[in-house]
Motif scaffolding. Structure first.
Motif, short mmCIF file in Angstrom:
data_model
loop_
_atom_site.label_atom_id
_atom_site.label_comp_id
_atom_site.label_asym_id
_atom_site.label_seq_id
_atom_site.Cartn_x
_atom_site.Cartn_y
_atom_site.Cartn_z
N PHE A 1 0.82 -1.21 0.00
CA PHE A 1 0.00 0.00 0.00
C PHE A 1 0.85 1.26 0.00
CE2 PHE A 1 -1.71 3.42 2.67
CZ PHE A 1 -2.80 3.81 1.89
N VAL B 1 0.53 3.98 -3.10
CA VAL B 1 -0.33 5.16 -2.95
C VAL B 1 0.41 6.44 -3.33
CG1 VAL B 1 0.20 5.77 -0.54
CG2 VAL B 1 -2.12 6.10 -1.43
N TYR C 1 -1.95 6.55 -7.04
CA TYR C 1 -3.22 6.51 -6.29
C TYR C 1 -4.33 6.04 -7.23
CZ TYR C 1 -6.50 7.87 -2.64
OH TYR C 1 -7.45 7.85 -1.65
N PRO D 1 -5.85 -2.49 -1.97
CA PRO D 1 -5.49 -1.83 -0.71
C PRO D 1 -5.73 -0.32 -0.73
CG PRO D 1 -3.80 -3.42 -1.30
CD PRO D 1 -4.72 -3.31 -2.48
N VAL D 2 -5.49 0.33 -1.86
CA VAL D 2 -5.72 1.77 -1.96
C VAL D 2 -7.23 2.06 -1.93
CG1 VAL D 2 -5.41 3.83 -3.39
CG2 VAL D 2 -3.58 2.12 -3.24
N TYR E 1 -8.39 1.85 1.60
CA TYR E 1 -7.98 3.06 2.34
C TYR E 1 -8.90 4.23 2.01
CZ TYR E 1 -5.23 7.19 3.52
OH TYR E 1 -4.83 8.40 4.01
N GLU E 2 -9.20 4.41 0.73
CA GLU E 2 -10.06 5.53 0.34
C GLU E 2 -11.46 5.38 0.94
OE1 GLU E 2 -10.87 7.78 -3.78
OE2 GLU E 2 -11.90 5.86 -3.59
N THR F 1 -11.33 6.10 4.77
CA THR F 1 -11.19 7.52 5.13
C THR F 1 -12.44 8.32 4.75
OG1 THR F 1 -10.06 7.91 3.02
CG2 THR F 1 -8.69 7.51 4.96
N SER G 1 -15.24 -0.19 4.01
CA SER G 1 -13.95 -0.76 3.61
C SER G 1 -13.83 -2.24 3.96
CB SER G 1 -12.80 0.01 4.28
OG SER G 1 -12.89 -0.09 5.69
#
Length: 262
Positions: free
Chosen positions: A203, A207, A211, A217-218, A221-222, A225, A232
């Motif tokens: 990751f 990233v 991105y 994995p990205v 994360y997005e 967040t 997620s």
């Protein structure tokens, strides 16, 4: 007898602690989403695209590591030379350094201000925000795992067998492909599996370099967040499930081929 009993108890406690540390968070993760959430998640085109991209880029990174790393691993297994310990330390550096540093390092040589970046640009190859950049990062982080496994596999092949083949008139290439490689191939396959597994989980470096387009994995994360854990978590479950199926299939394949050879 008492000493054996104490050893057994400590082993059991250690086993419970280790397995619990791994299984409790994962089981909580898996049980935290409903069937409807999982179905809705996998029907999302963005999720499917990110997972497929993760699988394909990781697999490509493993094959690239195999192609460029196998001759080098054989050299490390068979030759002693000045600075070998330093070379082996350099190989392990991607394992030790923080992975965002890897992304920054790759970008620093991929721009117009660096001669390597200028060559890449002139050739029409872009690193920032491309699948090419993702694969480059994944090779960087996964290559040490392949090299170490392949080197150990080559070291396990007795050199006397290679010398016997050479004595019988085989060339170095024939000796490698007919003697060394068939005896070490399971270690090479294990190295590719480990390389792909490491690449699949990357990751921090990805990233920074890319991105977009997103790997799984990205995307996780997005969504974490932006929307929180509930959005997620299903993506993570699907990635775990598909990775488990893939790596189990590869392990079964290696065992099946090994049984056929024997």
């Amino acid at each position: 007898m008492r000493k054996f009993h104490k050893t057994s108890v400590s082993s059991i406690v250690s086993t419970i602690l280790v397995l619990g540390f791994i299984l409790v968070p994962l089981s909580q993760l898996i049980l935290g989403s409903s069937y409807d959430e999982l179905l809705q998640t996998i029907m999302d085109p963005d999720v499917r695209a990110a997972i497929i991209r993760s699988m394909l880029c990781s697999g490509l990174a493993a094959f690239i590591s195999f192609a460029i790393g196998t001759p080098f691993a054989f050299l490390l297994a068979r030759k002693d030379f000045k600075g070998k310990a330093l070379v082996e330390s350099i190989i392990d550096m991607p394992i030790m350094i923080p992975h965002p540093v890897i992304g920054i390092a790759l970008l620093s040589i991929a721009g117009r201000n660096h001669w390597i970046g200028q060559i890449l640009i002139d050739a029409g190859i872009r690193i920032m925000g491309t699948n090419t950049g993702i694969v480059a990062v994944l090779v960087f982080v996964g290559l040490p795992f392949y090299l170490n496994a392949a080197r150990d596999g080559f070291e396990s092949v007795p050199e006397r067998l290679e010398k016997a083949a050479r004595t019988l008139g085989a060339s170095p290439a024939q000796t490698f492909f007919r003697v060394t490689l068939p005896l070490a191939w399971r270690s090479l396959l294990t190295g590719m599996i480990m390389c792909m597994a490491r690449a699949l989980s990357e990751f921090g470096a990805v990233v920074i370099v890319a991105y977009h387009p997103m790997i799984a994995p990205v995307l996780m994360y997005e969504r974490f967040t932006a929307y929180g854990l509930s959005y997620s978590r299903p993506v993570a479950i699907w990635l775990i499930f598909l990775s488990l199926v893939l790596f189990a299939a590869l392990r079964l394949l290696s065992r099946g081929l090994g049984n056929r050879d024997s």
